[in-house]
Design a protein around this motif. Structure first.
Motif, PDB file in Angstrom:
ATOM      1  N   UNK A 108       1.067  30.326  -8.701  1.00 42.60           N
ATOM      2  CA  UNK A 108       0.004  29.596  -9.413  1.00 42.60           C
ATOM      3  C   UNK A 108      -0.573  30.453 -10.536  1.00 42.60           C
ATOM      4  N   UNK A 109      -0.712  31.755 -10.322  1.00 41.05           N
ATOM      5  CA  UNK A 109      -1.202  32.646 -11.379  1.00 41.05           C
ATOM      6  C   UNK A 109      -0.185  32.751 -12.513  1.00 41.05           C
ATOM      7  N   UNK A 110       1.088  32.778 -12.145  1.00 41.60           N
ATOM      8  CA  UNK A 110       2.155  32.883 -13.149  1.00 41.60           C
ATOM      9  C   UNK A 110       2.083  31.719 -14.132  1.00 41.60           C
ATOM     10  N   UNK A 111       1.806  30.536 -13.636  1.00 43.84           N
ATOM     11  CA  UNK A 111       1.767  29.348 -14.495  1.00 43.84           C
ATOM     12  C   UNK A 111       0.347  28.962 -14.922  1.00 43.84           C
ATOM     13  N   UNK A 112      -0.613  29.784 -14.619  1.00 42.29           N
ATOM     14  CA  UNK A 112      -1.981  29.539 -15.054  1.00 42.29           C
ATOM     15  C   UNK A 112      -2.619  28.338 -14.393  1.00 42.29           C
ATOM     16  N   UNK A 113      -2.304  28.082 -13.169  1.00 44.28           N
ATOM     17  CA  UNK A 113      -2.852  26.940 -12.440  1.00 44.28           C
ATOM     18  C   UNK A 113      -4.083  27.379 -11.650  1.00 44.28           C
ATOM     19  N   UNK A 114      -4.996  26.462 -11.475  1.00 40.61           N
ATOM     20  CA  UNK A 114      -6.217  26.742 -10.718  1.00 40.61           C
ATOM     21  C   UNK A 114      -6.061  26.106  -9.340  1.00 40.61           C
ATOM     22  N   UNK A 115      -6.170  26.938  -8.326  1.00 41.78           N
ATOM     23  CA  UNK A 115      -6.070  26.470  -6.946  1.00 41.78           C
ATOM     24  C   UNK A 115      -7.458  26.030  -6.503  1.00 41.78           C
ATOM     25  N   UNK A 116      -7.651  24.729  -6.381  1.00 38.90           N
ATOM     26  CA  UNK A 116      -8.981  24.193  -6.069  1.00 38.90           C
ATOM     27  C   UNK A 116      -9.211  24.039  -4.576  1.00 38.90           C
ATOM     28  N   UNK A 117      -8.154  23.720  -3.831  1.00 40.14           N
ATOM     29  CA  UNK A 117      -8.347  23.437  -2.416  1.00 40.14           C
ATOM     30  C   UNK A 117      -7.089  23.866  -1.666  1.00 40.14           C
ATOM     31  N   UNK A 118      -7.311  24.467  -0.505  1.00 41.61           N
ATOM     32  CA  UNK A 118      -6.200  24.867   0.360  1.00 41.61           C
ATOM     33  C   UNK A 118      -6.617  24.617   1.799  1.00 41.61           C
ATOM     34  N   UNK A 119      -5.878  23.768   2.470  1.00 44.43           N
ATOM     35  CA  UNK A 119      -6.147  23.503   3.886  1.00 44.43           C
ATOM     36  C   UNK A 119      -4.878  23.790   4.663  1.00 44.43           C
ATOM     37  N   UNK A 120      -5.058  24.417   5.825  1.00 47.49           N
ATOM     38  CA  UNK A 120      -3.920  24.801   6.653  1.00 47.49           C
ATOM     39  C   UNK A 120      -4.107  24.249   8.059  1.00 47.49           C
ATOM     40  N   UNK A 121      -3.028  23.803   8.633  1.00 42.15           N
ATOM     41  CA  UNK A 121      -2.996  23.468  10.059  1.00 42.15           C
ATOM     42  C   UNK A 121      -1.636  23.933  10.574  1.00 42.15           C
ATOM     43  N   UNK A 122      -1.580  24.215  11.867  1.00 39.42           N
ATOM     44  CA  UNK A 122      -0.305  24.655  12.419  1.00 39.42           C
ATOM     45  C   UNK A 122      -0.149  24.206  13.860  1.00 39.42           C
ATOM     46  N   UNK A 123       1.115  24.162  14.283  1.00 40.98           N
ATOM     47  CA  UNK A 123       1.471  23.830  15.662  1.00 40.98           C
ATOM     48  C   UNK A 123       2.235  25.014  16.228  1.00 40.98           C
ATOM     49  N   UNK A 124       1.870  25.400  17.440  1.00 42.28           N
ATOM     50  CA  UNK A 124       2.578  26.495  18.110  1.00 42.28           C
ATOM     51  C   UNK A 124       3.765  25.966  18.894  1.00 42.28           C
ATOM     52  N   UNK A 125       4.919  26.607  18.693  1.00 43.03           N
ATOM     53  CA  UNK A 125       6.093  26.341  19.514  1.00 43.03           C
ATOM     54  C   UNK A 125       6.339  27.570  20.382  1.00 43.03           C
ATOM     55  N   UNK A 126       7.420  27.550  21.118  1.00 50.49           N
ATOM     56  CA  UNK A 126       7.726  28.697  21.969  1.00 50.49           C
ATOM     57  C   UNK A 126       8.056  29.943  21.155  1.00 50.49           C
ATOM     58  N   UNK A 127       8.812  29.766  20.086  1.00 49.56           N
ATOM     59  CA  UNK A 127       9.265  30.904  19.307  1.00 49.56           C
ATOM     60  C   UNK A 127       8.852  30.837  17.841  1.00 49.56           C
ATOM     61  N   UNK A 128       8.144  29.815  17.453  1.00 47.69           N
ATOM     62  CA  UNK A 128       7.802  29.634  16.040  1.00 47.69           C
ATOM     63  C   UNK A 128       6.453  28.954  15.892  1.00 47.69           C
ATOM     64  N   UNK A 129       5.955  28.957  14.667  1.00 47.77           N
ATOM     65  CA  UNK A 129       4.754  28.203  14.295  1.00 47.77           C
ATOM     66  C   UNK A 129       5.127  27.315  13.109  1.00 47.77           C
ATOM     67  N   UNK A 130       4.771  26.048  13.196  1.00 48.53           N
ATOM     68  CA  UNK A 130       5.007  25.114  12.100  1.00 48.53           C
ATOM     69  C   UNK A 130       3.677  24.939  11.363  1.00 48.53           C
ATOM     70  N   UNK A 131       3.660  25.360  10.095  1.00 48.92           N
ATOM     71  CA  UNK A 131       2.444  25.299   9.276  1.00 48.92           C
ATOM     72  C   UNK A 131       2.517  24.113   8.312  1.00 48.92           C
ATOM     73  N   UNK A 132       1.365  23.489   8.101  1.00 46.25           N
ATOM     74  CA  UNK A 132       1.225  22.436   7.099  1.00 46.25           C
ATOM     75  C   UNK A 132       0.133  22.877   6.131  1.00 46.25           C
ATOM     76  N   UNK A 133       0.464  22.881   4.851  1.00 51.51           N
ATOM     77  CA  UNK A 133      -0.497  23.247   3.818  1.00 51.51           C
ATOM     78  C   UNK A 133      -0.792  22.029   2.967  1.00 51.51           C
ATOM     79  N   UNK A 134      -2.057  21.837   2.679  1.00 51.36           N
ATOM     80  CA  UNK A 134      -2.487  20.794   1.758  1.00 51.36           C
ATOM     81  C   UNK A 134      -3.111  21.534   0.578  1.00 51.36           C
ATOM     82  N   UNK A 135      -2.448  21.465  -0.583  1.00 48.21           N
ATOM     83  CA  UNK A 135      -2.890  22.183  -1.779  1.00 48.21           C
ATOM     84  C   UNK A 135      -3.387  21.214  -2.832  1.00 48.21           C
TER      85      UNK A 135
END
Length: 185
Positions: A108-135
């Motif tokens: 985002x800095x490379x292209x001069x974009x302004x990050x206004x909002x970032x929301x994260x949620x995740x689900x735990x698995x046995x060996x991994x985490x699945x993340x969801x980002x809302x930008x």
């Protein structure tokens, strides 16, 4: 009895003592040869009992074992190659959550974009985490497209769930981006 024999030997003259020593030496050599002959006969009998069929059978067994050893070596090499390939595949997911966020921030800095909002949620698995980002990003249309293109072609694996552009009151557009990615624990 032993005492009589020792007394007898002491009463012998020098010539008789030498003769007796030579006789004992010859007797010792004879006994050694007899012992060797008995041992050698036993050894020859063992060798003679190994006939050609037994030898060929043993050779066939050795050849079969060598073939099995080579087959197992080939199978182990193939499994090691497969393991290395699987490890390479898993290295894609070996990044952690911060690596993904740092990459998005740098992009985002490379292209001069302004990050206004970032929301994260995740689900735990046995060996991994699945993340969801809302930008939510603000910037010019071409810069937003380059951002999406570089994000898509990066070494990090993202799943794009939704991409929405919205007009804002200024000349810039607003990009709402929902991403999903997986990290190993």
């Amino acid at each position: 009895m032993m005492g009589n024999f020792v007394t007898y030997l002491e009463n012998l003259n020098l010539r008789e003592k030498i003769f007796f020593a030579i006789l004992m030496g010859i007797l010792g050599i004879f006994l050694a040869l007899k012992f060797y002959e008995n041992f050698f006969e036993h050894f020859v009998e063992e060798i003679a009992s190994l006939n050609v069929e037994n030898l060929q059978e043993k050779k066939a067994q050795i050849n079969d074992l060598m073939r099995r050893k080579n087959d197992l070596k080939i199978e182990i090499d193939a499994q090691n190659l497969s393991l290395r390939n699987h490890q390479k595949s898993l290295m894609i997911f070996a990044k952690n959550y911060e690596d993904y966020l740092d990459f998005i921030e740098l992009l985002s800095k490379k292209y001069g974009l302004i990050l206004k909002n970032l929301q994260n949620s995740y689900e735990d698995g046995d060996f991994f985490q699945r993340h969801r980002l809302n930008l939510e990003l603000n910037g010019e249309f071409s810069e937003l497209l380059f951002f999406i293109q570089e994000l898509e072609n990066s070494h990090l694996v993202f799943v794009f769930e939704s991409i929405k552009f919205q007009n804002t009151k200024s000349l810039a557009l607003s990009l709402h981006l929902n991403l999903q990615f997986v990290v190993l624990k």
